[in-house]
Motif scaffolding. Sequence first.
Motif, PDB file in Angstrom:
ATOM      1  N   LEU A 178      17.364  -8.254  50.775  1.00 53.31           N
ATOM      2  CA  LEU A 178      16.545  -7.369  49.684  1.00 53.31           C
ATOM      3  C   LEU A 178      15.323  -7.598  49.504  1.00 53.31           C
ATOM      4  CD1 LEU A 178      17.393  -6.111  46.893  1.00 53.31           C
ATOM      5  CD2 LEU A 178      17.803  -8.115  45.795  1.00 53.31           C
ATOM      6  N   VAL A 179      14.436  -6.383  49.706  1.00 48.55           N
ATOM      7  CA  VAL A 179      13.053  -6.748  49.611  1.00 48.55           C
ATOM      8  C   VAL A 179      12.534  -6.079  48.050  1.00 48.55           C
ATOM      9  CG1 VAL A 179      10.823  -6.203  50.520  1.00 48.55           C
ATOM     10  CG2 VAL A 179      12.832  -6.051  51.983  1.00 48.55           C
ATOM     11  N   GLY A 180      11.912  -6.972  47.399  1.00 50.53           N
ATOM     12  CA  GLY A 180      11.404  -6.654  46.105  1.00 50.53           C
ATOM     13  C   GLY A 180      12.365  -6.985  44.939  1.00 50.53           C
ATOM     14  N   GLU A 181      12.428  -6.614  43.774  1.00 49.87           N
ATOM     15  CA  GLU A 181      12.559  -6.729  42.656  1.00 49.87           C
ATOM     16  C   GLU A 181      13.449  -5.692  41.760  1.00 49.87           C
ATOM     17  OE1 GLU A 181      13.197  -9.916  41.659  1.00 49.87           O
ATOM     18  OE2 GLU A 181      11.888 -10.694  42.999  1.00 49.87           O
ATOM     19  N   ASP A 182      13.856  -4.778  42.575  1.00 50.82           N
ATOM     20  CA  ASP A 182      14.598  -3.593  41.927  1.00 50.82           C
ATOM     21  C   ASP A 182      15.691  -3.838  41.082  1.00 50.82           C
ATOM     22  OD1 ASP A 182      14.949  -0.557  41.633  1.00 50.82           O
ATOM     23  OD2 ASP A 182      16.579  -0.978  42.774  1.00 50.82           O
ATOM     24  N   PRO A 183      15.975  -3.665  39.789  1.00 48.81           N
ATOM     25  CA  PRO A 183      16.936  -4.189  39.066  1.00 48.81           C
ATOM     26  C   PRO A 183      18.449  -3.662  39.595  1.00 48.81           C
ATOM     27  CG  PRO A 183      15.268  -3.668  37.645  1.00 48.81           C
ATOM     28  CD  PRO A 183      14.940  -3.230  38.720  1.00 48.81           C
ATOM     29  N   ALA A 184      18.322  -2.341  39.905  1.00 47.30           N
ATOM     30  CA  ALA A 184      19.414  -1.518  40.391  1.00 47.30           C
ATOM     31  C   ALA A 184      20.047  -2.271  41.756  1.00 47.30           C
ATOM     32  CB  ALA A 184      19.510  -0.135  40.563  1.00 47.30           C
ATOM     33  N   SER A 185      19.069  -2.389  42.755  1.00 46.48           N
ATOM     34  CA  SER A 185      19.425  -3.037  44.150  1.00 46.48           C
ATOM     35  C   SER A 185      19.874  -4.542  43.864  1.00 46.48           C
ATOM     36  CB  SER A 185      17.977  -3.110  44.916  1.00 46.48           C
ATOM     37  OG  SER A 185      17.664  -1.818  45.388  1.00 46.48           O
ATOM     38  N   ARG A 186      19.320  -5.123  42.882  1.00 43.62           N
ATOM     39  CA  ARG A 186      19.989  -6.642  42.788  1.00 43.62           C
ATOM     40  C   ARG A 186      21.237  -6.493  42.057  1.00 43.62           C
ATOM     41  NH1 ARG A 186      17.503 -11.188  43.469  1.00 43.62           N
ATOM     42  NH2 ARG A 186      15.517 -11.360  43.772  1.00 43.62           N
ATOM     43  N   ALA A 187      21.334  -5.527  41.200  1.00 45.49           N
ATOM     44  CA  ALA A 187      23.148  -5.511  40.675  1.00 45.49           C
ATOM     45  C   ALA A 187      23.988  -5.109  41.743  1.00 45.49           C
ATOM     46  CB  ALA A 187      22.877  -4.323  39.396  1.00 45.49           C
ATOM     47  N   TYR A 188      23.619  -4.012  42.645  1.00 44.50           N
ATOM     48  CA  TYR A 188      24.557  -3.575  43.709  1.00 44.50           C
ATOM     49  C   TYR A 188      24.617  -4.857  44.694  1.00 44.50           C
ATOM     50  CZ  TYR A 188      26.283  -1.511  47.669  1.00 44.50           C
ATOM     51  OH  TYR A 188      27.062  -1.180  48.918  1.00 44.50           O
ATOM     52  N   ILE A 189      23.795  -5.475  44.853  1.00 44.05           N
ATOM     53  CA  ILE A 189      23.980  -6.936  46.077  1.00 44.05           C
ATOM     54  C   ILE A 189      24.605  -7.717  45.135  1.00 44.05           C
ATOM     55  CG2 ILE A 189      22.761  -8.653  46.903  1.00 44.05           C
ATOM     56  CD1 ILE A 189      22.364  -6.113  48.186  1.00 44.05           C
ATOM     57  N   GLY A 190      24.498  -7.755  43.933  1.00 39.96           N
ATOM     58  CA  GLY A 190      25.344  -8.850  43.157  1.00 39.96           C
ATOM     59  C   GLY A 190      26.819  -8.535  43.055  1.00 39.96           C
ATOM     60  N   SER A 191      27.092  -7.067  42.978  1.00 38.41           N
ATOM     61  CA  SER A 191      28.597  -6.955  43.277  1.00 38.41           C
ATOM     62  C   SER A 191      29.112  -6.928  44.441  1.00 38.41           C
ATOM     63  CB  SER A 191      28.432  -5.267  42.735  1.00 38.41           C
ATOM     64  OG  SER A 191      28.103  -4.498  43.714  1.00 38.41           O
ATOM     65  N   ILE A 192      28.325  -7.024  45.616  1.00 37.86           N
ATOM     66  CA  ILE A 192      28.895  -7.157  47.047  1.00 37.86           C
ATOM     67  C   ILE A 192      28.995  -8.560  47.013  1.00 37.86           C
ATOM     68  CG2 ILE A 192      28.319  -7.098  49.496  1.00 37.86           C
ATOM     69  CD1 ILE A 192      28.919  -4.445  48.222  1.00 37.86           C
ATOM     70  N   GLU A 193      28.271  -9.410  46.559  1.00 35.89           N
ATOM     71  CA  GLU A 193      28.509 -10.755  46.640  1.00 35.89           C
ATOM     72  C   GLU A 193      29.765 -11.476  45.820  1.00 35.89           C
ATOM     73  OE1 GLU A 193      26.080 -15.180  45.698  1.00 35.89           O
ATOM     74  OE2 GLU A 193      25.184 -13.156  44.860  1.00 35.89           O
ATOM     75  N   ARG A 194      30.077 -10.635  44.625  1.00 37.84           N
ATOM     76  CA  ARG A 194      31.319 -11.114  44.055  1.00 37.84           C
ATOM     77  C   ARG A 194      32.420 -10.841  44.799  1.00 37.84           C
ATOM     78  NH1 ARG A 194      27.920  -9.590  39.763  1.00 37.84           N
ATOM     79  NH2 ARG A 194      28.760  -7.365  39.753  1.00 37.84           N
ATOM     80  N   ILE A 195      32.440  -9.379  45.499  1.00 36.69           N
ATOM     81  CA  ILE A 195      33.760  -9.080  46.353  1.00 36.69           C
ATOM     82  C   ILE A 195      33.893  -9.951  47.526  1.00 36.69           C
ATOM     83  CG2 ILE A 195      34.329  -7.362  47.786  1.00 36.69           C
ATOM     84  CD1 ILE A 195      33.038  -5.323  45.911  1.00 36.69           C
ATOM     85  N   CYS A 196      32.760 -10.290  48.098  1.00 36.82           N
ATOM     86  CA  CYS A 196      32.877 -11.420  49.144  1.00 36.82           C
ATOM     87  C   CYS A 196      33.620 -12.872  48.709  1.00 36.82           C
ATOM     88  CB  CYS A 196      31.421 -11.917  49.663  1.00 36.82           C
ATOM     89  SG  CYS A 196      30.905 -10.459  50.834  1.00 36.82           S
ATOM     90  N   GLY A 197      33.278 -13.056  47.460  1.00 31.79           N
ATOM     91  CA  GLY A 197      33.730 -14.117  46.853  1.00 31.79           C
ATOM     92  C   GLY A 197      35.360 -14.221  46.626  1.00 31.79           C
ATOM     93  N   ARG A 198      35.885 -13.167  46.090  1.00 33.18           N
ATOM     94  CA  ARG A 198      37.101 -12.497  45.892  1.00 33.18           C
ATOM     95  C   ARG A 198      38.012 -12.480  47.441  1.00 33.18           C
ATOM     96  NH1 ARG A 198      35.050  -9.123  41.837  1.00 33.18           N
ATOM     97  NH2 ARG A 198      35.535  -7.346  43.053  1.00 33.18           N
ATOM     98  N   VAL A 199      37.356 -12.010  48.302  1.00 35.32           N
ATOM     99  CA  VAL A 199      38.046 -12.071  49.676  1.00 35.32           C
ATOM    100  C   VAL A 199      37.936 -13.348  50.477  1.00 35.32           C
ATOM    101  CG1 VAL A 199      37.997  -9.605  49.635  1.00 35.32           C
ATOM    102  CG2 VAL A 199      36.625 -10.916  50.922  1.00 35.32           C
ATOM    103  N   GLY A 200      36.903 -14.204  50.263  1.00 36.47           N
ATOM    104  CA  GLY A 200      36.879 -15.573  50.860  1.00 36.47           C
ATOM    105  C   GLY A 200      35.959 -15.239  52.075  1.00 36.47           C
ATOM    106  N   LEU A 201      34.925 -14.320  51.798  1.00 34.39           N
ATOM    107  CA  LEU A 201      33.871 -14.271  52.987  1.00 34.39           C
ATOM    108  C   LEU A 201      32.618 -14.917  52.516  1.00 34.39           C
ATOM    109  CD1 LEU A 201      34.270 -10.465  54.272  1.00 34.39           C
ATOM    110  CD2 LEU A 201      34.881 -13.071  55.620  1.00 34.39           C
ATOM    111  N   PRO A 202      31.748 -15.786  53.289  1.00 35.49           N
ATOM    112  CA  PRO A 202      30.788 -16.369  52.997  1.00 35.49           C
ATOM    113  C   PRO A 202      29.614 -15.028  52.919  1.00 35.49           C
ATOM    114  CG  PRO A 202      31.746 -17.432  55.003  1.00 35.49           C
ATOM    115  CD  PRO A 202      32.368 -16.307  54.551  1.00 35.49           C
TER     116      PRO A 202
END
Length: 274
Positions: A40-64
């Motif tokens: 993630l390059v920069g501080e775009d709020p929408a991009s941060r929110a999207y990356i946050g959603s991907i991180e949560r999904i990874c957590g639910r399925v057990g992927l680092p």
Amino acid sequence: MTARILDGRALAKQLTGELAAEARQLAADLGFAPALAAVLVGEDPASRAYIGSIERICGRVGLPFRLVAMPEATTEAEVRAELIALNRQREVAGIIVQMPLPPHLSARVVAQTLAPEKDIDGITPTNAGRLALGLPALVPNTPAGGMEILRRYDVPLAGRRAVVVGRSSVVGTPMALLLVRADATVTVCHSRTPDLAAEVRRADVVAVAAGRPRLVTGAMLKPGAVVVDFGINFPDDAGGKMVGDVDFASAVEVAGAITPVPGGTGPVTNMMLV
């Protein structure tokens, strides 16, 4: 007619369980849990929110999950160096670079630097070319999600006429290629198409990724058509609500099946990335 709703949220829940089982088996086979890296390059709020959603999904399925956050002023050379380092790390199995990049950075640098085998959003020339040639490839996750919805809801494609509205390299064009692979007869429409309504009305399956709110209406659809709406729009007249590229209120009365916005292609897109 009231269309069957192709519920992406329900499908995403099903996929979460399946992917968690796959992740456990993969970790056992490899001896380590393969990681997803997001740049993630920069501080775009929408991009941060999207990356946050991907991180949560990874957590639910057990992927680092590994976030590489870089400042807005990052240079192309620094982005290239970071990608080369991630390419070399065995435990990193997939890499996504969040778009759009800041204006001074070119997406071409990313496409030319990413290792094709880790390019999980299918943006490198190698994966795009393999898709075009009908070879096994990593494909963009948005159209892959649309195809997964059609498959899971048992929508027949072979021999059917499909229209794709939109020709972007990340949604419209790969969606058309995937439909061709599924033996559909495909027409791609865009801003220069002279009579969009006439083309859409011929289609048994309509996939819309034009970036224009409510572009396709119920009056344009063949009765019983299956509609896949990839649109994400927040027009002024929607009161802050998300709407698709399809006018859902009129389309749902004509179509045989339709993805809602929100809750249609979006949740499945994220699962396909994982």
